[in-house]
Scaffold this active site. Structure first.
Site, PDB file in Angstrom:
ATOM      1  N   ARG A   1       0.834  -1.202   0.000  1.00 26.38           N
ATOM      2  CA  ARG A   1       0.000   0.000   0.000  1.00 26.38           C
ATOM      3  C   ARG A   1       0.871   1.255   0.000  1.00 26.38           C
ATOM      4  NH1 ARG A   1      -4.314   0.489   4.414  1.00 26.38           N
ATOM      5  NH2 ARG A   1      -4.953   2.212   3.045  1.00 26.38           N
TER       6      ARG A   1
ATOM      7  N   CYS B   1      -0.789   6.304   9.013  1.00 29.07           N
ATOM      8  CA  CYS B   1      -1.158   5.046   8.363  1.00 29.07           C
ATOM      9  C   CYS B   1      -2.227   5.385   7.336  1.00 29.07           C
ATOM     10  CB  CYS B   1      -1.644   4.021   9.388  1.00 29.07           C
ATOM     11  SG  CYS B   1      -2.980   4.613  10.445  1.00 29.07           S
TER      12      CYS B   1
END
Length: 281
Positions: A180, A239
């Site tokens: 990611r 995050c």
């Protein structure tokens, strides 16, 4: 003795009936927002209350926020009081994903000035593996008053991240999985990639093969290597939406590296503004 970072199953079991200890079940699945609540109803650690990531630990999403904005501190303080938490209580939080979700409530309590909060090391899987029981019985709660003492310095916004993201005396750590971070895949957010200048430090790297946190010494060695000469208080964690980044903050605190901050909006907020830069590897 108070616990401020991690606690193990045996230590929690010793206090399972202690009215001065409050336990929270924070199980949550991003793909099914009701899965955690249903799992709690089927069985949880005795005495545990259930805290829902979307409903209790986040504010409503808007066009300019990430997927899990910080909750209103006064509203969260009211909920904590209704759950029986006040300044005298030892709080323990857990989930079934090795702390990935429960870390959010750990951080929120510290944000509100309550430091006697610990994450159950290994989570519910370790509790059951150690032979401790679950119950489906709802806890008896004695409401009280939780007085928040907000420490706003623990969180930073996108403007602060933009100011420091390439500064040599700061570190911006991204706790998402490598694929990611690189932009190879993006299952949750509209735009793949990462903030230029960020360093990928997946939260799973804090764990050993059994799903427990590495020792304080191991964590200190690992984070010191990534920090170089940067002071811990000059670290910002992020995050996807400000949840799993808290796992890295716990790891640093447990390692004795104090003062790291959270970019709560994280990647899902960063990409709401098309003028903010995006990088892919």
């Amino acid at each position: 003795m108070t616990f401020t970072t991690l606690i193990d199953s045996a230590q929690l079991a010793e206090h399972i009936h202690d009215p001065q200890w409050i336990i929270f079940d924070c199980r949550f699945t991003l793909s099914d927002a009701e899965a955690g609540r249903h799992a709690y109803q089927q069985g949880h650690i005795p005495g545990a209350r259930y805290a829902h990531l979307n409903e209790d630990l986040s504010a409503p999403v808007t066009a300019n926020t990430g997927r899990h904005p910080l909750p209103d501190p006064e509203l969260l303080a009211q909920k904590l009081g209704a759950w029986g938490v006040d300044a005298t209580k030892q709080v323990v939080v857990y989930d079934a994903s090795f702390g990935a979700m429960a870390a959010r409530l750990w951080w929120l309590l510290r944000w509100l000035g309550h430091h006697n909060v610990a994450l159950l090391n290994g989570g519910l899987p370790r509790w059951q593996r150690d032979g401790f029981a679950l119950t489906a019985t709802a806890p008896t709660i004695q409401p009280t008053i939780f007085r928040a003492r907000l420490n706003a310095d623990l969180a930073v916004d996108a403007d602060e991240v933009e100011r420091i993201r390439t500064a040599n005396h700061f570190r911006l750590f991204d706790a998402r999985a490598e694929e990611r971070f690189s932009g190879a895949v993006e299952p949750l957010d509209k735009i793949p990639g990462h903030i230029p200048g960020a360093i990928n430090l997946p939260w799973e790297d804090n764990l050993d093969y059994g799903g427990n946190f590495q020792t304080a010494e191991e964590l200190r060695e690992s984070y010191t290597r990534h920090l170089g000469r940067v002071a811990p208080e000059h670290v910002i964690h992020m995050c996807g939406s400000g949840v799993t980044a808290c796992h890295n903050i716990i790891a640093m605190e447990h390692a004795g590296l104090h003062g790291a901050k959270l970019y709560a909006g994280s990647w899902s907020e960063w990409i709401t503004n098309p003028n903010r830069p995006v990088a892919k590897d």
